[in-house]
Design an enzyme around this catalytic site. Structure first.
Site, PDB file in Angstrom:
ATOM      1  N   HIS A  75      -7.076  -5.458   2.206  1.00 32.47           N
ATOM      2  CA  HIS A  75      -5.998  -5.250   2.936  1.00 32.47           C
ATOM      3  C   HIS A  75      -5.400  -6.634   3.836  1.00 32.47           C
ATOM      4  O   HIS A  75      -5.842  -7.065   4.352  1.00 32.47           O
ATOM      5  CB  HIS A  75      -6.151  -4.376   3.670  1.00 32.47           C
ATOM      6  CG  HIS A  75      -7.254  -2.856   3.272  1.00 32.47           C
ATOM      7  ND1 HIS A  75      -6.406  -1.844   2.643  1.00 32.47           N
ATOM      8  CD2 HIS A  75      -8.109  -2.539   2.826  1.00 32.47           C
ATOM      9  CE1 HIS A  75      -6.307  -0.712   2.328  1.00 32.47           C
ATOM     10  NE2 HIS A  75      -8.559  -1.562   2.137  1.00 32.47           N
ATOM     11  N   HIS A  96     -10.166  -4.960  -3.358  1.00 27.09           N
ATOM     12  CA  HIS A  96      -8.912  -5.582  -2.515  1.00 27.09           C
ATOM     13  C   HIS A  96      -8.754  -6.274  -1.326  1.00 27.09           C
ATOM     14  O   HIS A  96      -9.949  -5.446  -0.693  1.00 27.09           O
ATOM     15  CB  HIS A  96      -8.293  -4.804  -2.356  1.00 27.09           C
ATOM     16  CG  HIS A  96      -8.791  -2.521  -2.130  1.00 27.09           C
ATOM     17  ND1 HIS A  96      -9.282  -2.121  -2.748  1.00 27.09           N
ATOM     18  CD2 HIS A  96      -8.689  -2.527  -1.002  1.00 27.09           C
ATOM     19  CE1 HIS A  96     -10.406  -0.774  -2.515  1.00 27.09           C
ATOM     20  NE2 HIS A  96      -9.735  -1.337  -1.021  1.00 27.09           N
ATOM     21  N   VAL A 121     -11.041   3.131  -3.496  1.00 23.93           N
ATOM     22  CA  VAL A 121     -10.466   2.414  -4.417  1.00 23.93           C
ATOM     23  C   VAL A 121     -11.492   1.730  -4.908  1.00 23.93           C
ATOM     24  O   VAL A 121     -11.228   0.609  -4.395  1.00 23.93           O
ATOM     25  CB  VAL A 121      -9.260   1.729  -4.691  1.00 23.93           C
ATOM     26  CG1 VAL A 121      -9.141   1.829  -6.577  1.00 23.93           C
ATOM     27  CG2 VAL A 121      -7.719   3.305  -4.616  1.00 23.93           C
ATOM     28  N   ASP A 153       0.775  -1.085   0.125  1.00 24.15           N
ATOM     29  CA  ASP A 153       0.029   0.207   0.329  1.00 24.15           C
ATOM     30  C   ASP A 153       0.934   1.336  -0.030  1.00 24.15           C
ATOM     31  O   ASP A 153       2.030   1.300   0.896  1.00 24.15           O
ATOM     32  CB  ASP A 153      -0.562  -0.194   1.249  1.00 24.15           C
ATOM     33  CG  ASP A 153      -2.078   0.974   1.281  1.00 24.15           C
ATOM     34  OD1 ASP A 153      -2.986   0.574   0.806  1.00 24.15           O
ATOM     35  OD2 ASP A 153      -1.929   2.203   1.251  1.00 24.15           O
ATOM     36  N   ASN A 207     -12.744  -3.603   2.362  1.00 21.18           N
ATOM     37  CA  ASN A 207     -13.585  -2.293   2.634  1.00 21.18           C
ATOM     38  C   ASN A 207     -14.440  -1.391   1.303  1.00 21.18           C
ATOM     39  O   ASN A 207     -14.109  -1.726   0.055  1.00 21.18           O
ATOM     40  CB  ASN A 207     -13.076  -0.804   2.520  1.00 21.18           C
ATOM     41  CG  ASN A 207     -12.196  -0.572   3.932  1.00 21.18           C
ATOM     42  OD1 ASN A 207     -12.117  -0.710   4.911  1.00 21.18           O
ATOM     43  ND2 ASN A 207     -10.693  -0.201   3.948  1.00 21.18           N
TER      44      ASN A 207
END
Ligand code: AMP
Ligand code: ZN
Length: 112
Positions: free
Chosen positions: A100, A98, A94, A31, A85
């Site tokens: 994390h 994805h 974004v 990230d 998220n």
């Protein structure tokens, strides 16, 4: 591929990233604004906006296999957290699915 999506541009090689793992379906990279000593994002190479947009459930298997491989590479000593998220209230910035992978410090609970 979405031309306006930064993660699609990383997949295409147009945007640089610190890539830690790649396979046929998924890509993992560090990230750009880490929230923990180690903060990696694992994404599908295809543009999928969010969790509820996954049409082929096998994609989740691919993502979790990629997570496993990244965890094996970074071998966090004392645990890690996976976060996805989804949407505005969750703080998704974004719109490309994805995961994390956060590690390297105690992670508070409940999350903010
Ligand atoms: P989220 O808020 O869950 O949508 O997470 C998006 C994450 O992508 C944030 O943690 C950003 O720091 C990260 N990010 C955005 N652009 C890039 C990029 N070009 N390279 C690496 N990470 C990025
Ligand atoms: Zn995308």
């Amino acid at each position: 591929m979405s031309q306006s999506c930064p993660f699609c541009r990383i997949v295409s090689g147009e945007l640089k990233a610190d890539i830690v793992y790649e396979d046929e379906t998924c890509l993992a990279f560090r990230d750009i604004a880490p929230q923990a000593p180690s903060h990696v994002l694992i994404i599908p190479k295809d543009h999928v906006p969010s969790a509820s947009h996954v049409e082929d459930h096998v994609l989740w298997v691919s993502l979790m296999v990629a997570v496993r491989e990244v965890v094996r590479r970074i071998s966090p000593d004392s645990g890690y957290r996976l976060v996805v998220n989804c949407g505005e209230d969750a703080g998704q910035t974004v719109p490309h699915l994805h995961v994390h992978l956060l590690s390297g410090r105690p992670l508070g609970w409940p999350p903010g």
